[in-house]
Design an enzyme around this catalytic site. Sequence first.
Site, PDB file in Angstrom:
ATOM      1  N   ASP A   1       1.589-107.354 -66.586  1.00 62.29           N
ATOM      2  CA  ASP A   1       1.848-108.392 -67.479  1.00 62.29           C
ATOM      3  C   ASP A   1       3.546-108.034 -67.739  1.00 62.29           C
ATOM      4  OD1 ASP A   1      -0.412-109.055 -68.253  1.00 62.29           O
ATOM      5  OD2 ASP A   1      -0.490-108.142 -70.217  1.00 62.29           O
TER       6      ASP A   1
ATOM      7  N   ASP B   1      -9.453 -98.644 -77.294  1.00 61.87           N
ATOM      8  CA  ASP B   1     -10.251 -97.798 -76.668  1.00 61.87           C
ATOM      9  C   ASP B   1     -11.097 -96.932 -77.746  1.00 61.87           C
ATOM     10  OD1 ASP B   1      -7.987 -96.385 -78.029  1.00 61.87           O
ATOM     11  OD2 ASP B   1      -7.399 -95.566 -76.237  1.00 61.87           O
TER      12      ASP B   1
END
Length: 528
Positions: free
Chosen positions: A97, A247
């Site tokens: 990105d 996560d």
Amino acid sequence: MYLALCVAYFVVLLFLAMYGLHRSHLVLTVLRHRKKLAAMRENAPKLEDYAKNGKELPHVTIQLPLYNEATVAARLLEHTSAIRYPRELLEIQVLDDSTDETRALVRNHVAELAANDPTLDIVYIHRVDRTGYKAGALDAGLKVAKGELVAIFDADFLPQPDFLEQVVPEFIDDKIGMVQARWGHLNRNHSLLTRVQALMLDGHHLVENRARAAAGWLFNFSGTGGMWRKEAIGASGGWQHDTLTEDLDLSYRAQLAGWKFVYRDNVVSPAELPEDVSAFRAQQFRWAKGTVQTSRKLMKRVMTSNLSLSQRIEAFFHLTPHFAYPLMVFLSLLLLPALVLMPATNPQAMLLIDLPLCIGTTGSLAAFYAMAEAAQGRRRIDALKQLPALLALGAGLAPHLSKAVFEGLHSMAGEFVRTPKKGIELSTPAASTPRYRARADLPMVEVGLCLFSLASTVASIETGHWFATPFAMLFTFGYGYVASLVASEQAARRKAAAEMPALTQSPDSVRDFIPTPAVSTADIADAE
């Protein structure tokens, strides 16, 4: 007033002692399950067990999420391409990105690796925008991933050649949804700050994770250095970006859905620790805010699930540890009026009340981190020597992380500010001027709290509250230590920026970047 002050002081201290006693409980859990942990390590499945069980080796995708990582990207790609696994069953996804020179650097390096090894299946995927940040990048890659197993490594990690050979066999059991490996530390001995960080992370991996895994409690994928079953991600709702700890969020949703997790403490993935306190504070802020957001999102679901009572209790402590930081700040503010207004107790009362509370809040840390050191074959005394610095750093971070807690309570999601990496080499641990720096405001709150705690230290001596003196000194040193480090780092950053030629200066936020040409749709298609 006097009664309210006494109640507030001891209630705060008791809550902190509760979290301290929980650490002691984790240590005892590891000791109670030490034979099981040894058996889990010694009887870990092997890659050849797939054939013995009549199964074929699974296709594996390795995802490498990147954002402006010019200092470490090439190192990551070299190590990842050297991982041992049948080439026809391995895919590497570079999820880039980036908005600075990293993009061209990584794309060229990917092309070079593919040219040098035609059997290497490596793809470069660049997104036009950062929707969802890291979670969005992982989700975008997952949609086109070939593997049924997905390993993830952040940019500052050095995947080891035998990682897949060690971890993939755990998925012979179809109920296994995730396997987490332990983090190593490339620059552990760079400074006192990195040594303390390494000790903190070792405590998490070698005490918390081992205790939770052995006892059958819920634990989490650490965001990197682990592997998921692709089916488990999809069946649990996929990567979601309404928290900053995607996560932790996915880990709980997957385990609530029935997937089992495995922790491998003998599989180590080395990584780079932040070498300046501004970057470390930014990292800890994101983790604290994201954990609180995840707690808001999932706590009710966890507590009303069919998990056992012990699993739910442990999940509560797992999802709420950062609430200790506002309590620490509150305690440091209560200390001065308590010392002035509350008479010093007699020695017998101090032994009955103050000493147990002191041991409950700080003594458990000694056992906790000594166990983490011993688990690596290190001396327990080394952990004890670093304990004062660890306590001081925790106190010094408390105001900044208290802000993270309150932000997490009031808002979901937010900007994912990644931790700057220097790209250090083992041969040159004290690398020169870093390419990326973290931005931080001047630590005025910490300075004020340092002076306030200094007054508390003087008051504790003058009033004869001897057990309070070490606490007051700890707060004074902790606030002052962090404030001085942040102030000196930011002063150095501004000086370096002022000396940099005007045309090559880049803004001083870690999120800013050197402009690059716009990306066309055709360019994206070529990249993918």
